[in-house]
Design a protein around this motif. Sequence first.
Motif, mmCIF file in Angstrom:
data_model
loop_
_atom_site.group_PDB
_atom_site.id
_atom_site.type_symbol
_atom_site.label_atom_id
_atom_site.label_comp_id
_atom_site.label_asym_id
_atom_site.label_seq_id
_atom_site.Cartn_x
_atom_site.Cartn_y
_atom_site.Cartn_z
ATOM 1 N N MET A 124 0.828 -1.186 0.000
ATOM 2 C CA MET A 124 0.000 0.000 0.000
ATOM 3 C C MET A 124 0.869 1.245 0.000
ATOM 4 O O MET A 124 0.417 2.307 -0.354
ATOM 5 C CB MET A 124 -0.917 -0.057 1.222
ATOM 6 N N ASP A 125 2.134 1.111 0.405
ATOM 7 C CA ASP A 125 3.036 2.259 0.454
ATOM 8 C C ASP A 125 3.312 2.790 -0.946
ATOM 9 O O ASP A 125 3.349 3.992 -1.169
ATOM 10 C CB ASP A 125 4.338 1.855 1.157
ATOM 11 N N THR A 126 3.492 1.901 -1.909
ATOM 12 C CA THR A 126 3.742 2.313 -3.284
ATOM 13 C C THR A 126 2.528 3.029 -3.863
ATOM 14 O O THR A 126 2.658 3.974 -4.642
ATOM 15 C CB THR A 126 4.081 1.087 -4.147
ATOM 16 N N PHE A 127 1.354 2.605 -3.477
ATOM 17 C CA PHE A 127 0.128 3.227 -3.978
ATOM 18 C C PHE A 127 0.075 4.712 -3.621
ATOM 19 O O PHE A 127 -0.309 5.541 -4.441
ATOM 20 C CB PHE A 127 -1.099 2.501 -3.405
ATOM 21 N N ASN A 128 0.473 5.048 -2.399
ATOM 22 C CA ASN A 128 0.406 6.441 -1.941
ATOM 23 C C ASN A 128 1.486 7.312 -2.567
ATOM 24 O O ASN A 128 1.388 8.536 -2.515
ATOM 25 C CB ASN A 128 0.506 6.496 -0.419
ATOM 26 N N THR B 186 -14.454 7.555 -7.647
ATOM 27 C CA THR B 186 -15.227 6.630 -6.807
ATOM 28 C C THR B 186 -14.390 5.973 -5.725
ATOM 29 O O THR B 186 -14.941 5.296 -4.848
ATOM 30 C CB THR B 186 -15.860 5.521 -7.663
ATOM 31 N N GLY B 187 -13.079 6.130 -5.777
ATOM 32 C CA GLY B 187 -12.222 5.511 -4.774
ATOM 33 C C GLY B 187 -11.936 4.048 -5.066
ATOM 34 O O GLY B 187 -11.534 3.297 -4.171
ATOM 35 N N ALA B 188 -12.133 3.630 -6.285
ATOM 36 C CA ALA B 188 -11.903 2.232 -6.651
ATOM 37 C C ALA B 188 -10.439 1.948 -6.947
ATOM 38 O O ALA B 188 -10.053 0.782 -7.067
ATOM 39 C CB ALA B 188 -12.755 1.868 -7.873
ATOM 40 N N TRP C 249 -5.624 -1.422 -7.541
ATOM 41 C CA TRP C 249 -4.179 -1.548 -7.312
ATOM 42 C C TRP C 249 -3.868 -2.850 -6.584
ATOM 43 O O TRP C 249 -2.934 -3.570 -6.932
ATOM 44 C CB TRP C 249 -3.670 -0.340 -6.511
ATOM 45 N N THR C 250 -4.657 -3.154 -5.554
ATOM 46 C CA THR C 250 -4.435 -4.380 -4.781
ATOM 47 C C THR C 250 -4.641 -5.614 -5.659
ATOM 48 O O THR C 250 -3.836 -6.556 -5.617
ATOM 49 C CB THR C 250 -5.390 -4.435 -3.575
ATOM 50 N N ILE C 251 -5.700 -5.608 -6.450
ATOM 51 C CA ILE C 251 -5.961 -6.750 -7.339
ATOM 52 C C ILE C 251 -4.826 -6.903 -8.348
ATOM 53 O O ILE C 251 -4.317 -8.009 -8.570
ATOM 54 C CB ILE C 251 -7.314 -6.569 -8.054
ATOM 55 N N GLY C 252 -4.408 -5.811 -8.959
ATOM 56 C CA GLY C 252 -3.344 -5.874 -9.958
ATOM 57 C C GLY C 252 -2.022 -6.331 -9.380
ATOM 58 O O GLY C 252 -1.340 -7.184 -9.956
ATOM 59 N N LEU D 216 -2.193 -10.035 -8.540
ATOM 60 C CA LEU D 216 -2.153 -10.846 -9.745
ATOM 61 C C LEU D 216 -0.743 -10.906 -10.333
ATOM 62 O O LEU D 216 -0.261 -11.985 -10.708
ATOM 63 C CB LEU D 216 -3.131 -10.290 -10.781
ATOM 64 N N VAL D 217 -0.077 -9.768 -10.382
ATOM 65 C CA VAL D 217 1.290 -9.738 -10.898
ATOM 66 C C VAL D 217 2.217 -10.558 -10.005
ATOM 67 O O VAL D 217 3.068 -11.307 -10.492
ATOM 68 C CB VAL D 217 1.784 -8.278 -11.035
ATOM 69 N N GLY D 218 2.050 -10.447 -8.692
ATOM 70 C CA GLY D 218 2.863 -11.243 -7.765
ATOM 71 C C GLY D 218 2.635 -12.736 -7.938
ATOM 72 O O GLY D 218 3.579 -13.537 -7.896
ATOM 73 N N PHE D 219 1.391 -13.114 -8.144
ATOM 74 C CA PHE D 219 1.076 -14.526 -8.343
ATOM 75 C C PHE D 219 1.711 -15.052 -9.627
ATOM 76 O O PHE D 219 2.324 -16.120 -9.644
ATOM 77 C CB PHE D 219 -0.439 -14.735 -8.373
#
Length: 165
Positions: free
Chosen positions: A1-5, A52-54, A59-62, A65-68
Amino acid sequence: MDTFNQIAWLPLCGGLTVAGLVLAFLAFRRRGAAPGLRTTAWALLPMAAYLTGALPALWTIGSTLVGFVTGLVFNPAVWAGVVVAGLSAVLFVVSGVMRGRKLRKKETPAEPAVQPGASRPAVGATPPQNTGTKPKPAQKAERRPAAADDDFSDIEELLKRRGIS
């Protein structure tokens, strides 16, 4: 979440929306209203996600998925698991073929000897039953001259046999 901010999302989403609207304008002019409207709809999605704040959820889903995928592609243990799963599938198929052959070998000695050239009944087929009545002799179809014989003669013969004509 740090990268997101650390990412400035408003200018990024705004820029994507503006670039998409420019492409939508070009699509309107070159290809017509339907492609232009579709491009406009796609262009508005980045700003809608921001407003909308989505974006945190996306970001979390992406990132998950990339990590997986990277963990799957670059991990030798995962590839070993894929190989073991493939080997398991091959063994299931081979054992099924071997079991089928074994069952056929068990049935073969109990069957009467078949003379060469004679056809064997299909597996699971019921033997013909003798009802004690003689079969009716086949009715002779009308013979037409060879020149008058056409494609419909087979159909006519079939209809006559069924009693439809």
